[in-house]
Design an enzyme around this catalytic site. Structure first.
Site, short mmCIF file in Angstrom:
data_model
loop_
_atom_site.label_atom_id
_atom_site.label_comp_id
_atom_site.label_asym_id
_atom_site.label_seq_id
_atom_site.Cartn_x
_atom_site.Cartn_y
_atom_site.Cartn_z
N HIS A 50 0.82 -1.22 0.00
CA HIS A 50 0.00 0.00 0.00
C HIS A 50 0.86 1.27 0.00
O HIS A 50 0.56 2.21 -0.73
CB HIS A 50 -0.97 0.00 1.19
CG HIS A 50 -1.95 -1.13 1.14
ND1 HIS A 50 -2.74 -1.48 2.19
CD2 HIS A 50 -2.25 -2.00 0.13
CE1 HIS A 50 -3.50 -2.52 1.84
NE2 HIS A 50 -3.21 -2.85 0.61
N ASP B 259 -3.35 -2.48 -5.33
CA ASP B 259 -2.35 -3.52 -5.06
C ASP B 259 -1.45 -3.79 -6.27
O ASP B 259 -0.25 -4.04 -6.13
CB ASP B 259 -3.04 -4.83 -4.64
CG ASP B 259 -3.50 -4.82 -3.19
OD1 ASP B 259 -2.99 -3.99 -2.40
OD2 ASP B 259 -4.36 -5.64 -2.84
N HIS C 3 -1.52 -10.99 -5.41
CA HIS C 3 -0.10 -10.66 -5.21
C HIS C 3 0.83 -11.60 -5.98
O HIS C 3 1.87 -11.18 -6.47
CB HIS C 3 0.25 -10.66 -3.73
CG HIS C 3 -0.45 -9.57 -2.97
ND1 HIS C 3 -0.33 -8.24 -3.30
CD2 HIS C 3 -1.29 -9.61 -1.91
CE1 HIS C 3 -1.06 -7.51 -2.46
NE2 HIS C 3 -1.65 -8.32 -1.61
ZN LIG Z 1 -4.09 -4.39 -0.57
#
Ligand SMILES: [Zn+2]
Length: 327
Positions: free
Chosen positions: A81, A242, A265
């Site tokens: 972040h 993200d 991710h």
């Molecule tokens: Zn996040």
């Protein structure tokens, strides 16, 4: 040719305190200016010798739920972040100093980091920015169904589709990522989690700092959070947040269009790795050859004859070519 864009750092040090998501500890984060070509580095003020970790994909350690980087035995968790805010707000060089192993989670969005950067200010430096220009499409996939494709474009754009279990909460958003758009449309979007994913973690006490104040919890069709949704499509906005944060690990500004389906991710990190590999390949191709200069230098004619000889030598016997590494 457009005028070159310059690298930027923060104007002065600014600080922000809060709770670490995983340990629940209080943490203070300080953002400091840094010189050109420094990149973003995290500094663990709480450890002996205050080690730093480069925010580079080579230092990526784990991608479960959050992005963790490390060097040696030193780790920094949940970096995505703050990296997203730094990258999107145009900060190329900065030191992120912390007295714990992860930044304060704030409200689960990038808003506190945007506020921090605004307090510190953003100032131009005197070296041009480094870009990665997409020439051929690159892509990354993950077992979870994530797919990311990076296409040529003269701007940094993201088109993202997010879909939850059984395709619930399917949302789509496409945008050019600029500081103004990020600040208004992306930074306020909060982390969201599925109840079935976090229940085991809560039971094991692994997210001590987690609460409805820093995450939206989705349980079945119900959306639980302290305050109402900030956008009807807050989830896809957080997914874009993200992606920007994970791709900041490339260490260069990307000129290209990311088309992302159910990103996470792991796939984001894979794409960052592919970009870095391609950049390394290009840098190796364009690296200047070491040609001797001065009195002992060779003129062009001699050099090309020498090259031919080396080629023949290399063909004739093993080892002879090794004296002519330029060939
Ligand atoms: Zn996040």
């Amino acid at each position: 040719m457009p005028a070159p864009e310059f690298q930027h750092t923060v104007g002065k040090t600014a600080a922000f305190s809060g709770t670490a998501l995983h340990t629940g500890d209080k943490v203070t984060l300080k953002l400091h200016p840094a010189p050109v070509d420094h990149g973003i580095k995290f500094k663990r003020k709480d450890l002996q010798d205050e080690p730093t970790i480069d925010a580079k994909i080579e230092n990526l350690k784990t991608v479960e739920r959050a992005t963790t980087i490390g060097e040696g035995s030193v780790r920094v968790h949940t970096v995505e972040h703050i990296l997203s805010a730094l990258s999107a707000m145009g900060v190329d060089n900065a030191i992120v100093e912390m007295d714990a192993n992860e930044p304060p989670i704030g409200d689960g969005s990038a808003q506190p980091y945007v506020d921090l950067i605004r307090r510190a200010g953003v100032t131009a430096q005197d070296e041009p920015r480094k870009f990665f220009d997409v020439r051929e499409p690159l892509h990354a996939e993950a077992k979870t169904g994530s797919l990311l494709v990076l296409l040529p474009d003269n701007k940094f754009r993201i088109s993202c589709t997010q879909a939850g279990p059984n395709n619930r909460f399917t949302q789509f958003l496409s945008m050019d990522v600029t500081p103004a758009v990020f600040e208004r449309e992306i930074a306020p979007a909060r982390t969201f989690v599925y109840y079935e994913d976090v229940k085991p973690l809560m039971d094991k006490n692994l997210i001590k700092g987690g609460s409805l104040e820093n995450a939206i919890v989705v349980r079945g069709d119900a959306v639980l959070s302290k305050e109402p949704l900030r956008f009807g499509d807050e989830f896809v906005r957080h997914k874009i947040l993200d992606i920007i944060g994970d791709l900041a690990l490339v260490g260069r500004r990307i000129r290209g269009h990311i088309v992302a389906v159910k990103p996470g991710h792991a796939a984001n990190a894979d794409l960052a790795r592919s970009i870095t590999r391609e950049q390394t390949r290009r840098s190796a191709m364009s690296a200047p050859r070491a040609i001797p200069t001065g009195d002992s230098g060779l003129d062009t004619g001699t050099f090309s004859r020498s090259s031919c000889d080396a080629g023949r030598d290399a063909g004739r016997s093993n080892g002879a070519g090794s004296q002519h590494p330029a060939v």
